[in-house]
Design a protein around this motif. Sequence first.
Motif, mmCIF file in Angstrom:
data_model
loop_
_atom_site.group_PDB
_atom_site.id
_atom_site.type_symbol
_atom_site.label_atom_id
_atom_site.label_comp_id
_atom_site.label_asym_id
_atom_site.label_seq_id
_atom_site.Cartn_x
_atom_site.Cartn_y
_atom_site.Cartn_z
ATOM 1 N N ARG A 3 34.228 2.780 56.676
ATOM 2 C CA ARG A 3 35.306 3.751 56.525
ATOM 3 C C ARG A 3 34.784 4.994 55.817
ATOM 4 O O ARG A 3 34.045 4.882 54.835
ATOM 5 C CB ARG A 3 36.474 3.145 55.734
ATOM 6 N N SER A 4 35.190 6.147 56.310
ATOM 7 C CA SER A 4 34.716 7.409 55.737
ATOM 8 C C SER A 4 35.263 7.576 54.326
ATOM 9 O O SER A 4 36.469 7.426 54.087
ATOM 10 C CB SER A 4 35.153 8.582 56.614
ATOM 11 N N MET A 5 34.345 7.890 53.416
ATOM 12 C CA MET A 5 34.742 8.090 52.026
ATOM 13 C C MET A 5 34.270 9.431 51.478
ATOM 14 O O MET A 5 34.473 9.746 50.309
ATOM 15 C CB MET A 5 34.170 6.973 51.157
ATOM 16 N N GLY A 6 33.632 10.229 52.333
ATOM 17 C CA GLY A 6 33.139 11.531 51.894
ATOM 18 C C GLY A 6 32.168 12.108 52.910
ATOM 19 O O GLY A 6 32.180 11.738 54.089
ATOM 20 N N LEU A 7 31.316 13.001 52.450
ATOM 21 C CA LEU A 7 30.369 13.685 53.330
ATOM 22 C C LEU A 7 28.990 13.748 52.687
ATOM 23 O O LEU A 7 28.864 13.808 51.461
ATOM 24 C CB LEU A 7 30.837 15.113 53.642
ATOM 25 N N ILE A 8 27.973 13.736 53.535
ATOM 26 C CA ILE A 8 26.597 14.002 53.107
ATOM 27 C C ILE A 8 26.210 15.375 53.656
ATOM 28 O O ILE A 8 26.310 15.609 54.865
ATOM 29 C CB ILE A 8 25.618 12.940 53.638
ATOM 30 N N ALA A 9 25.783 16.264 52.798
ATOM 31 C CA ALA A 9 25.404 17.625 53.207
ATOM 32 C C ALA A 9 23.901 17.807 53.043
ATOM 33 O O ALA A 9 23.338 17.487 51.997
ATOM 34 C CB ALA A 9 26.148 18.656 52.363
ATOM 35 N N TYR A 10 23.260 18.297 54.112
ATOM 36 C CA TYR A 10 21.833 18.610 54.093
ATOM 37 C C TYR A 10 21.696 20.125 54.195
ATOM 38 O O TYR A 10 22.179 20.729 55.161
ATOM 39 C CB TYR A 10 21.110 17.938 55.258
ATOM 40 N N LEU A 11 21.057 20.739 53.218
ATOM 41 C CA LEU A 11 20.939 22.199 53.186
ATOM 42 C C LEU A 11 19.477 22.620 53.097
ATOM 43 O O LEU A 11 18.686 22.021 52.361
ATOM 44 C CB LEU A 11 21.694 22.792 51.985
ATOM 45 N N THR A 12 19.131 23.676 53.865
ATOM 46 C CA THR A 12 17.788 24.244 53.849
ATOM 47 C C THR A 12 17.902 25.761 53.758
ATOM 48 O O THR A 12 18.714 26.374 54.467
ATOM 49 C CB THR A 12 17.010 23.868 55.126
ATOM 50 N N ASP A 13 17.113 26.356 52.907
ATOM 51 C CA ASP A 13 17.121 27.813 52.746
ATOM 52 C C ASP A 13 16.511 28.468 53.989
ATOM 53 O O ASP A 13 15.363 28.217 54.344
ATOM 54 C CB ASP A 13 16.314 28.204 51.503
ATOM 55 N N ILE A 14 17.289 29.315 54.674
ATOM 56 C CA ILE A 14 16.804 30.018 55.874
ATOM 57 C C ILE A 14 16.895 31.530 55.688
ATOM 58 O O ILE A 14 16.979 32.279 56.660
ATOM 59 C CB ILE A 14 17.602 29.588 57.125
ATOM 60 N N GLU B 266 14.261 19.085 51.553
ATOM 61 C CA GLU B 266 15.639 19.409 51.875
ATOM 62 C C GLU B 266 16.575 19.037 50.739
ATOM 63 O O GLU B 266 16.347 18.065 50.017
ATOM 64 C CB GLU B 266 16.045 18.666 53.156
ATOM 65 N N SER B 267 17.633 19.805 50.586
ATOM 66 C CA SER B 267 18.644 19.508 49.576
ATOM 67 C C SER B 267 19.657 18.542 50.171
ATOM 68 O O SER B 267 20.180 18.776 51.267
ATOM 69 C CB SER B 267 19.356 20.791 49.139
ATOM 70 N N VAL B 268 19.924 17.467 49.443
ATOM 71 C CA VAL B 268 20.888 16.458 49.902
ATOM 72 C C VAL B 268 21.973 16.322 48.840
ATOM 73 O O VAL B 268 21.684 16.043 47.670
ATOM 74 C CB VAL B 268 20.208 15.102 50.155
ATOM 75 N N VAL B 269 23.205 16.523 49.251
ATOM 76 C CA VAL B 269 24.348 16.459 48.337
ATOM 77 C C VAL B 269 25.394 15.553 48.975
ATOM 78 O O VAL B 269 25.693 15.690 50.170
ATOM 79 C CB VAL B 269 24.949 17.859 48.090
ATOM 80 N N THR B 270 25.945 14.620 48.187
ATOM 81 C CA THR B 270 27.060 13.808 48.679
ATOM 82 C C THR B 270 28.300 14.156 47.877
ATOM 83 O O THR B 270 28.220 14.537 46.699
ATOM 84 C CB THR B 270 26.770 12.298 48.559
ATOM 85 N N MET B 271 29.464 14.018 48.527
ATOM 86 C CA MET B 271 30.723 14.355 47.857
ATOM 87 C C MET B 271 31.842 13.529 48.457
ATOM 88 O O MET B 271 31.712 12.980 49.569
ATOM 89 C CB MET B 271 31.018 15.843 47.994
#
Length: 694
Positions: free
Chosen positions: A232-243, A148-153
Amino acid sequence: MADHPVSDFLSHSAAVCDAVLRLRGSAMAEELGRIVRSVTNSPLGEYLPADAVSLLVAPPVEEIVAANDAAVPSLTQDIWFEDRYFGRFTVSGRLGYSDADRQHLASLATLAGSVLQVHSLAQRSTHAYVQVESQLQHQAQILDHIHESVVTMDMNGFILSWNKGAERLFGYTSVEAVGRNILFLYDDEDIDAHDPFLEQGGRLMEVRRKKKSGEVFWASLSLSPLCDLNKRSMGLIAYLTDITERKLAEERIHHLAYYDALTNLPNRTLLTKLVDQALMVAQRGKLQGCVLFIDLNRFKMINDTLGRKVGDELLCEVARRFRTVLRDQDLVARLGGDEFAIGLFDLGQHFEASMIAQKLLATLNSPIMIDGHDLRVGGSIGISVYPQDGDDAETLLRLADIAMYRAKQEGGVNGDHVAFYSQDMNQGMQERMRIETGLRYALGNGELLLHYQPKFSIDNGKIIGAEALVRWRHPQRGLVPPAEFIPLAEATGLVVQVGEWVLEAACAQAKLWKDAGLPPIRLAVNVSAREFTASLPGRVMDTLNRYGLEPSWLELEITESTLMHNIDRVIGIMDRITALGVTLSLDDFGTGYSSLSYLKRFPIDTLKIDRSFTIGIPSDANDCAIANTIISIAQQLKHKVIAEGVETVEQLAFLKNSGCDEVQGYLFSQPLEAAAFELALRENWTPGRASRAA
């Protein structure tokens, strides 16, 4: 003893710091021992670490051990920093130690304690850092090895981290991606002000994203909040999968479920949904709408004669032509076979549908060229109107279908015609359905029976056979005319079941006559085009064997139209039938489209002159010429000829003089029930007696 110069003490202090920071274990202990010996000018001295000193309670800050006269005086100083104990300095070997010596040793212990404390803290920090770094490396390895692709921002969408899965998915390295805003991965159509990446997570969605190569793909996106140590929230973690593959498969399944595979037009299911949606809009706008049901004329003949490939190309071209004369908002669908449906909405008056129907028929006027064939088809169109005829798609389609049948009746087989639905059509369709239902019931409940119309030899007047004709004895209506249910049986496909029943019943009756000692006669059974398949010869053979009948008892009558579809296949079936010893008769000769070049290839025994030619004999010169031609052709091809519908002596005389072999008709006998026919057969009627009996 002289006081120690300040410079010496400073150098000793520097040496202590250097030893603590540079050395470890015994080397550091030895160096510190050397330093305290030098500071106190003692021949003996050492540094004992805390783990080498056994203390039960905290010792005093300093202690002078005054030994007896025999003991050697020594000086000891424990090393503390705040509440932590680091060991002790011990020196000895001199006679007497001054207060200055004790002060220097205490100062040196204080310095050593502070340096050892700093060094200890530094070691713990270094160890903790190494552990943290190792843990981060392990986490990075885990992230890099998952698919899985994991991206933080951060909260503004700027990328903070980018794992190997993201590199594989998007094609960008972490160096290329980290620091950029996540929007650079978006498909242009998906960029909007309300970006899901900037929400607080907890969502699962399907999105389109863009790779480095420019390829746009579908991804499953899950968002989770990225928090600091204080939660405290400082951003987001995104999990992406090719479908993408799954989405394409879903689209293919959707297309198969809602679109016609041949023409790519909506099918009946999708048309129904779209029409119902359009009707809701029309209701709000108080507009009229229409549904057109189109059935192509002459398509079946083309499809059966030239094959399905040509038929499929023809349907695709018809669909294309229909689309060219319709508006973008109009619906066109293929319902199956050669049936199409059109949904027209946003109409001011319903008569506008008639104009569009004529445009649709006009598109079929010009020939369609396929594989060198100049093909022409027409159409019959039925129209139902919203809201007067119905307010839902299924009702409007059903009523338009009923109107189409009326259009086909009024226009004929080859005539293009348009008909609007009316209530009397529905009554006629209800009657049609009532008859169809009754016929299905009759097949399984013994309401069908056979009548036998005798066939006579013109030469000697002997009965040489009979045509088995199916009749329906309805429990309430009595005998239902064949003209009322036979065409319906052909249209619905029930003719196959009726034909199977007739063959079975005729052979069963022949078995009774055979057992009764009657001589073999040919019982002619009509075979429809739907029955004339590769399975027919086997069914005929099984039926004859089951009843123990010789093939000479049976004759199959087939029509010209049956022979015109796939000639080689038809001839193959005919050859298998005649190989059984069963004779074939060609019914209604001259009324179809048969070619004489084909006729000579057919293994038939008899040609039958249709009653439409017999009725005009001898007054109509054309009918006489046709009858003479048929008889002449049959004689040349060594076929027998039988004329049906003979009702007058004049007709009989003409046919006899022309060389006709056999006749049947009301001049001799009407169709008889089995008992009456058996009686006639036993009496061996002559034509004159048969005429009087009829």
